[in-house]
Design a protein around this motif. Structure first.
Motif, PDB file in Angstrom:
ATOM      1  N   MET A   1       0.856  -1.186   0.000  1.00  0.00           N
ATOM      2  CA  MET A   1       0.000   0.000   0.000  1.00  0.00           C
ATOM      3  C   MET A   1       0.891   1.233   0.000  1.00  0.00           C
TER       4      MET A   1
ATOM      5  N   ARG B   1       1.373   5.188   0.627  1.00  0.00           N
ATOM      6  CA  ARG B   1       0.812   6.281   1.412  1.00  0.00           C
ATOM      7  C   ARG B   1       1.544   7.562   1.017  1.00  0.00           C
TER       8      ARG B   1
ATOM      9  N   TRP C   1      -3.465  13.855   1.272  1.00  0.00           N
ATOM     10  CA  TRP C   1      -2.854  12.541   1.357  1.00  0.00           C
ATOM     11  C   TRP C   1      -3.738  11.503   0.689  1.00  0.00           C
TER      12      TRP C   1
ATOM     13  N   GLU D   1      -4.003   6.948  -0.038  1.00  0.00           N
ATOM     14  CA  GLU D   1      -3.534   5.569   0.064  1.00  0.00           C
ATOM     15  C   GLU D   1      -4.042   4.842  -1.175  1.00  0.00           C
TER      16      GLU D   1
ATOM     17  N   HIS E   1       4.399   6.733  -6.118  1.00  0.00           N
ATOM     18  CA  HIS E   1       4.448   7.434  -4.828  1.00  0.00           C
ATOM     19  C   HIS E   1       5.009   8.844  -5.028  1.00  0.00           C
TER      20      HIS E   1
END
Length: 149
Positions: A1, A3, A112, A114, A126
């Protein structure tokens, strides 16, 4: 995942920033990556559950995102990205929050998300989301206020 997280200070009062960002269909008014946005299926802009459908400025396709939450009191919103767009994101959920910096009448902005990279390029996506989407969006948002004066 993955973030991804970005924050910044925008030298504009929080109520002005929130007024611009809470317009879920208004992303092309301040983010350079978005053009030609519309709300699908006759839903109201800003209604939880509405889907914005916007073209990417680079011509690579359209993105569809669902508004999951919107709080005027907390100056927060969240949305997800629907599959089958030009980006290989899976289970993408993003949140934005805007808080007052009271001693300077400015805004502390946070964004933000995810998600997973469907193509396995975790590091690339990312960095892309943090730098191009979030930081680039925040810089353009601040500039959008000086351009309209």
């Amino acid at each position: 995942m993955i973030r991804a997280y970005s924050s910044t200070i925008i030298a504009v009062p929080v109520d002005q920033v929130w007024e611009r960002v809470r317009d879920f269909n208004g992303l092309p008014n301040w983010h350079p990556a978005a053009t030609d946005s519309r709300i699908e299926e006759g839903r109201a802009n800003g209604e939880v559950g509405c889907v914005r459908n916007f073209a990417l400025a680079d011509g690579s396709g359209r993105i569809r995102e669902t508004l999951l939450s919107l709080s005027h009191t907390d100056r927060t919103l969240s949305y997800d990205m629907l599959p089958n767009g030009p980006l290989p994101f899976v289970n993408y959920v993003a949140r934005m929050k805007f808080s007052p910096i009271t001693d300077r009448d400015e805004t502390f902005a946070e964004w933000w998300a995810e998600f997973e990279a469907g193509d396995g390029q975790t590091d690339h996506w990312h960095k892309f989301v943090e730098n191009d989407v979030f930081h680039g969006g925040f810089r353009a948002l601040e500039v959008s206020f000086s351009e309209r004066k």
